[in-house]
Design an enzyme around this catalytic site. Sequence first.
Site, PDB file in Angstrom:
ATOM      1  N   GLU A  33      35.696 -38.520 -58.187  1.00 52.19           N
ATOM      2  CA  GLU A  33      36.536 -37.600 -58.127  1.00 52.19           C
ATOM      3  C   GLU A  33      37.896 -37.966 -57.287  1.00 52.19           C
ATOM      4  O   GLU A  33      37.825 -38.540 -56.266  1.00 52.19           O
ATOM      5  CB  GLU A  33      36.196 -36.156 -57.726  1.00 52.19           C
ATOM      6  CG  GLU A  33      36.597 -34.997 -58.552  1.00 52.19           C
ATOM      7  CD  GLU A  33      36.337 -35.031 -59.994  1.00 52.19           C
ATOM      8  OE1 GLU A  33      36.977 -35.508 -60.701  1.00 52.19           O
ATOM      9  OE2 GLU A  33      35.094 -34.566 -60.104  1.00 52.19           O
ATOM     10  N   ALA A 123      39.811 -25.107 -66.061  1.00 52.55           N
ATOM     11  CA  ALA A 123      38.323 -24.815 -65.564  1.00 52.55           C
ATOM     12  C   ALA A 123      37.697 -26.238 -65.139  1.00 52.55           C
ATOM     13  O   ALA A 123      36.612 -26.280 -64.981  1.00 52.55           O
ATOM     14  CB  ALA A 123      37.325 -24.507 -66.886  1.00 52.55           C
ATOM     15  N   LEU A 125      37.724 -28.917 -66.841  1.00 48.85           N
ATOM     16  CA  LEU A 125      37.075 -29.624 -67.958  1.00 48.85           C
ATOM     17  C   LEU A 125      37.950 -30.394 -69.035  1.00 48.85           C
ATOM     18  O   LEU A 125      37.591 -30.729 -70.073  1.00 48.85           O
ATOM     19  CB  LEU A 125      36.167 -28.543 -68.641  1.00 48.85           C
ATOM     20  CG  LEU A 125      35.208 -27.635 -67.835  1.00 48.85           C
ATOM     21  CD1 LEU A 125      34.547 -26.592 -68.598  1.00 48.85           C
ATOM     22  CD2 LEU A 125      34.170 -28.388 -67.141  1.00 48.85           C
ATOM     23  N   SER A 128      43.394 -30.058 -71.239  1.00 46.12           N
ATOM     24  CA  SER A 128      44.924 -30.528 -71.706  1.00 46.12           C
ATOM     25  C   SER A 128      44.501 -32.236 -72.281  1.00 46.12           C
ATOM     26  O   SER A 128      45.353 -32.205 -73.459  1.00 46.12           O
ATOM     27  CB  SER A 128      45.759 -30.627 -70.579  1.00 46.12           C
ATOM     28  OG  SER A 128      45.152 -31.168 -69.495  1.00 46.12           O
ATOM     29  N   ASP A 172      40.781 -38.592 -67.880  1.00 50.56           N
ATOM     30  CA  ASP A 172      40.471 -37.542 -69.081  1.00 50.56           C
ATOM     31  C   ASP A 172      40.598 -38.077 -70.263  1.00 50.56           C
ATOM     32  O   ASP A 172      39.878 -37.528 -71.174  1.00 50.56           O
ATOM     33  CB  ASP A 172      41.284 -36.192 -68.402  1.00 50.56           C
ATOM     34  CG  ASP A 172      40.800 -35.770 -67.166  1.00 50.56           C
ATOM     35  OD1 ASP A 172      39.741 -36.266 -66.532  1.00 50.56           O
ATOM     36  OD2 ASP A 172      41.637 -34.955 -66.427  1.00 50.56           O
TER      37      ASP A 172
HETATM   38  C1  GLA Z   1      42.364 -34.508 -63.029  1.00 52.49           C
HETATM   39  C2  GLA Z   1      43.045 -35.372 -63.515  1.00 52.49           C
HETATM   40  C3  GLA Z   1      42.423 -36.829 -63.503  1.00 52.49           C
HETATM   41  C4  GLA Z   1      41.487 -37.122 -62.062  1.00 52.49           C
HETATM   42  C5  GLA Z   1      40.861 -35.926 -61.829  1.00 52.49           C
HETATM   43  C6  GLA Z   1      40.207 -35.780 -60.464  1.00 52.49           C
HETATM   44  O1  GLA Z   1      41.464 -33.994 -64.041  1.00 52.49           O
HETATM   45  O2  GLA Z   1      43.748 -35.436 -64.876  1.00 52.49           O
HETATM   46  O3  GLA Z   1      43.108 -37.899 -63.773  1.00 52.49           O
HETATM   47  O4  GLA Z   1      42.646 -37.377 -61.250  1.00 52.49           O
HETATM   48  O5  GLA Z   1      41.870 -34.611 -61.871  1.00 52.49           O
HETATM   49  O6  GLA Z   1      39.267 -36.928 -60.423  1.00 52.49           O
END
Ligand code: GLA
Length: 382
Positions: A33, A123, A125, A128, A172
């Site tokens: 994270e 959330a 998850l 977007s 993501d």
């Molecule tokens: C969001 C961002 C990701 C990542 C996470 C944290 O989801 O879109 O790129 O940085 O936070 O790990």
Amino acid sequence: MRGRRVRGLFRDLFGGEPASVWHAPGRVNLIGEHTDYNDGFVLPFALPLGVLAAVGPAPGGVLRLASAQHPGTPVEVSPDELRPGRVTGWAAYPAGVVWALRRAGLPVEGLKLLLDGKLPAGAGLSSSAAVECAVGMAVDELYGLGLGRARIAALARSAEAEFVGMPCGPMDQHASLMCTRGHALLLDTRSLVHEQVPLDFAADGSALLLVDTGSTHRLVTGEYATRRRDCEAAAIELGVPSLREICPAELPDALRRLGSERLRSRVRHVVTENERVVRVAERLRAGRPSAIGELLTASHESLRVDYQVSGPQLDLAVATALRAGALGARMTGGGFGGSVIALAAGQALQRMVDEMLAAFARVGLPAPSCASVAPAAGASRA
Ligand code: GLA
């Protein structure tokens, strides 16, 4: 069939069939994270829930954007007028993808687009990215662009970072497009090389509980950008291109060289989190997902204490899961609110859910939504 409802809604709204319908999933980040904008490692997997995008050509070259979750007149904009800030709210995500494609010189003109999905926003998850990736794949097919998933992931990320204004890393969008059923995606965000790591909780007698705490944070984007700046400032102070370059053995020396306690704690999180991802991946390759619990909990502590991106509901859910016998638990996603994952020995799952509901009720919070999750497929035609 997955796309039936969105096709029907598309016909009702626009008349005629969509030319292309794609589904793109949300993700759970198992571990890694706030490492993806530091060139580090992440290990997400796709959820079965996601977003559907149905698209068709629009005569006159207008962009007509609609969402089943935001009923009302479609948002209309001419592709020539797209620029950051011109479209806001939910429509900024699909508009941003069209903007990014056009900025890359691709021949995308008008289109009719309808979104439909059950993935909760805010959330943690990645709803977007699911929108951006479903739109990217559907528009790619509609215009026969042949871009490929890696290029679409990069364009979708630039839509979010530059058009919507959320300076995210690449995790993501890659998760939504590259994940495969039964695997977590080990992504090296420096090279974008990835590995499909087998992940079968049930085969190892365990289960992963996903707890959506229902809490969202309206300052997320600002806090996120601040963390990013802290990491960039620390990398400059340490004379490295990114914090990825610092290995665990170099951490004590790096901490000594940093001038502020805040930067020291940010660096400590990023360096130790990268190491945890590598160790979790090793255990998964050995078919032992039930052995990753302590690493999940250590990740949460690091995010709570050093990175300071947790929140009261997230901490409550983690503490409750651990008290109820979880092998490990952590917040997942950007933080400040959103979701928690808890690793349970298979037979302990229901007790954990019961205790979670009771703990939230005791402090007067709305019931969190709890479900056990397993790795699903990445984006596909629907
Ligand atoms: C969001 C961002 C990701 C990542 C996470 C944290 O989801 O879109 O790129 O940085 O936070 O790990």
